[in-house]
Design a protein around this motif. Structure first.
Motif, PDB file in Angstrom:
ATOM      1  N   HIS A 166       0.853  -1.185   0.000  1.00 39.73           N
ATOM      2  CA  HIS A 166       0.000   0.000   0.000  1.00 39.73           C
ATOM      3  C   HIS A 166       0.895   1.242   0.000  1.00 39.73           C
ATOM      4  N   TYR A 167       0.554   2.185  -0.850  1.00 40.51           N
ATOM      5  CA  TYR A 167       1.340   3.418  -0.980  1.00 40.51           C
ATOM      6  C   TYR A 167       0.669   4.496  -0.135  1.00 40.51           C
ATOM      7  N   ALA A 168       1.012   4.489   1.156  1.00 41.07           N
ATOM      8  CA  ALA A 168       0.329   5.341   2.123  1.00 41.07           C
ATOM      9  C   ALA A 168       0.677   6.808   1.957  1.00 41.07           C
ATOM     10  N   TYR A 169       1.878   7.086   1.414  1.00 32.45           N
ATOM     11  CA  TYR A 169       2.321   8.481   1.310  1.00 32.45           C
ATOM     12  C   TYR A 169       3.343   8.550   0.193  1.00 32.45           C
ATOM     13  N   THR A 170       3.040   9.324  -0.852  1.00 32.57           N
ATOM     14  CA  THR A 170       3.953   9.408  -1.998  1.00 32.57           C
ATOM     15  C   THR A 170       3.998  10.832  -2.532  1.00 32.57           C
ATOM     16  N   TYR A 171       5.210  11.366  -2.655  1.00 35.92           N
ATOM     17  CA  TYR A 171       5.445  12.646  -3.318  1.00 35.92           C
ATOM     18  C   TYR A 171       6.397  12.418  -4.485  1.00 35.92           C
ATOM     19  N   GLU A 172       6.060  13.011  -5.648  1.00 33.47           N
ATOM     20  CA  GLU A 172       6.919  12.931  -6.822  1.00 33.47           C
ATOM     21  C   GLU A 172       6.889  14.288  -7.518  1.00 33.47           C
ATOM     22  N   ASN A 173       8.071  14.814  -7.793  1.00 35.77           N
ATOM     23  CA  ASN A 173       8.187  16.146  -8.391  1.00 35.77           C
ATOM     24  C   ASN A 173       7.437  17.197  -7.569  1.00 35.77           C
ATOM     25  N   GLY A 174       7.477  17.021  -6.261  1.00 43.13           N
ATOM     26  CA  GLY A 174       6.877  17.989  -5.362  1.00 43.13           C
ATOM     27  C   GLY A 174       5.371  17.909  -5.239  1.00 43.13           C
ATOM     28  N   VAL A 223      10.416   7.254 -13.728  1.00 42.26           N
ATOM     29  CA  VAL A 223      11.608   6.584 -13.201  1.00 42.26           C
ATOM     30  C   VAL A 223      12.530   7.613 -12.557  1.00 42.26           C
ATOM     31  N   GLU A 224      13.042   7.297 -11.383  1.00 40.09           N
ATOM     32  CA  GLU A 224      13.953   8.189 -10.678  1.00 40.09           C
ATOM     33  C   GLU A 224      15.353   8.103 -11.269  1.00 40.09           C
ATOM     34  N   LYS A 225      16.178   9.110 -10.969  1.00 39.89           N
ATOM     35  CA  LYS A 225      17.594   9.064 -11.302  1.00 39.89           C
ATOM     36  C   LYS A 225      18.400   8.524 -10.118  1.00 39.89           C
ATOM     37  N   SER A 226      17.934   8.813  -8.893  1.00 41.30           N
ATOM     38  CA  SER A 226      18.584   8.322  -7.671  1.00 41.30           C
ATOM     39  C   SER A 226      17.494   7.920  -6.686  1.00 41.30           C
ATOM     40  N   SER A 227      17.799   6.920  -5.859  1.00 42.02           N
ATOM     41  CA  SER A 227      16.789   6.455  -4.906  1.00 42.02           C
ATOM     42  C   SER A 227      17.453   5.774  -3.723  1.00 42.02           C
ATOM     43  N   VAL A 228      16.847   5.952  -2.540  1.00 43.06           N
ATOM     44  CA  VAL A 228      17.251   5.248  -1.322  1.00 43.06           C
ATOM     45  C   VAL A 228      16.004   4.602  -0.744  1.00 43.06           C
ATOM     46  N   LEU A 229      16.050   3.298  -0.507  1.00 40.62           N
ATOM     47  CA  LEU A 229      14.925   2.571   0.078  1.00 40.62           C
ATOM     48  C   LEU A 229      15.394   1.913   1.371  1.00 40.62           C
ATOM     49  N   VAL A 230      14.746   2.249   2.478  1.00 40.81           N
ATOM     50  CA  VAL A 230      15.130   1.747   3.801  1.00 40.81           C
ATOM     51  C   VAL A 230      13.965   0.959   4.390  1.00 40.81           C
ATOM     52  N   PRO A 231      14.211  -0.256   4.859  1.00 45.66           N
ATOM     53  CA  PRO A 231      13.106  -1.048   5.427  1.00 45.66           C
ATOM     54  C   PRO A 231      12.681  -0.544   6.802  1.00 45.66           C
ATOM     55  N   MET A 247      14.344  12.858  -9.074  1.00 48.52           N
ATOM     56  CA  MET A 247      13.916  12.577 -10.440  1.00 48.52           C
ATOM     57  C   MET A 247      14.833  13.194 -11.484  1.00 48.52           C
ATOM     58  N   GLU A 248      15.790  14.053 -11.070  1.00 47.23           N
ATOM     59  CA  GLU A 248      16.545  14.843 -12.043  1.00 47.23           C
ATOM     60  C   GLU A 248      18.029  14.506 -12.123  1.00 47.23           C
ATOM     61  N   ARG A 249      18.631  14.043 -11.024  1.00 45.37           N
ATOM     62  CA  ARG A 249      20.087  13.858 -11.082  1.00 45.37           C
ATOM     63  C   ARG A 249      20.538  12.584 -10.371  1.00 45.37           C
TER      64      ARG A 249
END
Length: 450
Positions: A166-174, A223-231, A247-249
């Motif tokens: 479930h995607y409880a909270y998502t922000y993309e490009n602000g 698709v992102e350019k950089s991402s960090v996923l923490v459990p 999303m940019e660099r």
């Protein structure tokens, strides 16, 4: 050590990071060590060697060497005094730099602790405000975005019973996104992080990483350019993921970002698990209350039957019980007679007063006709006049227009025999999803009993 290859003197600077006893040796011992450590060097005389000491103490920070490879007695007292002054000043400057670096390190730790406390306080404040679990995710997500200066981020929650993310909270490009839940499956970034319970950092070559892990872009996202996923780990289970995205660099996230997000995730995991358990307890409590209300309705009907009440007496007993359950809200019971095509109003409360209304032809339009025809609940929480016009409703003589209402059909077999209504005459958005579910549950129980 740097050596001069011409006729000019050579200056060497040796800084020692460790503060052990061997570095507190005298200048003479330091000269001997320098010669012993360089046996292949051409013969020379080390005329002056001065230690770098922290001002006001005997702690040696390093050594400055001034050498001449061509002649002896190359340096006099003036050179010695100058070198001593330089060494003293440099020692103080280096110690100040070390202290500044240590202060920055402590400041960074303090900021992380403050951020961690802010997350915990956000969850506690949400709990104190009696927010539902989504409200808590919103409060925590807003706080994390604030800490990371409004970076794009997301909170994903895993339900092991349904294997859904479930995607409880998502922000993309602000911008805040609303994403549908998805099966977790065995591939993808989320599946990898939840299975291994380890942080995943992707700072470059995102397309290659997606191919490697079998990941894909969610519908409605890019698709992102950089991402960090923490459990988010509670006990031995990963319950969800907190992610940061750019999303940019590429190379958008450093080690400090990863450490801070891990710290926040660890703090958040326990708090959110407690909130989830609290929410689950509240849900079970609500279910218990609904079951009790359902039983109360059935018992009311059975008691009325046992007392050999007529059908109107049964409607009165059931209506009174429903008003009691809903804390004396305005309600109505309407019954349809398919033979005559009439709607009867055996029980109606409006503005807290019992009304006696004449039977009316059902007709083809209106709220009641819509509910009986579709056998589906009708919920109107705003814009009542527009809904009246849309469904062709009319005001029952002797009553007034509501601001909010719920109409639930009384279904027996394949036919809707009537309806139960909850009304609010003063305000919009008076009824919640839980009110609708409870009224539907009562209507189902009442239909069979009646």
């Amino acid at each position: 050590m740097v050596r001069g290859e011409d006729r000019h003197p050579s200056l060497s600077l040796h800084l020692r990071a460790r503060q052990t006893a061997e570095y507190r040796a005298s200048t003479a011992e330091a000269e001997r060590q320098l010669r012993d450590n360089d046996p292949d060097a051409r013969p020379h005389r080390l005329q002056h060697c001065r230690g770098l000491r922290e001002s006001g103490c005997n702690r040696v920070l390093g050594i400055i060497n001034l050498e001449n490879f061509e002649r002896e007695n190359a340096y006099g007292e003036s050179e010695l005094r100058l070198l001593t002054t330089i060494a003293a000043s440099l020692g103080t400057a280096l110690e100040n730099a070390r202290l500044f670096d240590e202060t920055q390190h402590l400041l960074k730790e303090t900021e992380q602790r403050n951020a961690e406390l802010a997350i915990i306080n956000s969850v506690q404040a949400a709990l104190a405000a009696e927010l539902n679990i989504q409200g808590i995710y919103d409060a925590v997500g807003d706080k994390i975005r604030e800490i990371f200066k409004n970076r794009d981020m997301g909170i994903r929650v895993y339900d092991p019973k349904t294997d859904l993310i479930h995607y409880a909270y998502t922000y993309e490009n602000g911008k805040r996104l609303s994403l549908e839940s998805e099966p977790l499956g065995n591939a993808g970034f989320a599946a990898h992080v939840l299975r291994t319970r380890e942080t995943l950092v992707i700072n470059e070559n995102m397309t290659q990483a997606m191919t490697k892990y079998g990941s894909y872009a969610l519908p409605g996202t890019q698709v992102e350019k950089s991402s960090v996923l923490v459990p988010m780990v509670a006990g031995e289970q990963a319950r969800g993921i907190i992610s940061l995205s750019d999303m940019e660099r590429e190379h958008a996230f450093g080690d400090s970002d990863v450490r801070l997000l891990q710290t926040l995730a660890n703090s958040m995991s326990v708090a959110l698990e407690n909130a989830r358990l609290f929410d689950e307890t509240q849900r079970l409590l609500k279910e218990t209350e609904q079951r009790n209300a359902e039983l109360a309705i059935i018992n009311s009907v059975q008691a009325a039957l046992a007392a050999e009440l007529n059908i109107q007496g049964i409607y009165d007993a059931v209506g009174d019980k429903i008003r009691e359950i809903f804390k004396n809200r305005d309600i109505g019971i309407r019954v349809c007679d398919p033979k005559t095509g009439l709607i009867h109003y055996p029980y109606t409360y409006e503005n807290g007063k019992r009304l006696s209304l004449e039977s009316q032809p059902l007709g083809q339009t209106g709220f009641t006709a819509h509910v009986l025809r579709t056998r589906e609940a009708l919920v109107i929480n705003e814009n009542m006049e527009q809904e009246v016009a849309k469904l062709g409703a009319t005001l029952v003589p002797g009553s007034q227009m509501e601001r909010s209402l719920i109409y639930v059909p009384l279904v027996a077999g394949d036919q809707a025999r009537g309806l139960i209504g909850l009304m609010d005459m003063e305000r919009e958005h008076a009824f919640s999803d839980s009110d609708v579910r409870l009224l539907q549950t009562l209507a189902n129980s009442m239909s069979v009993a009646l």
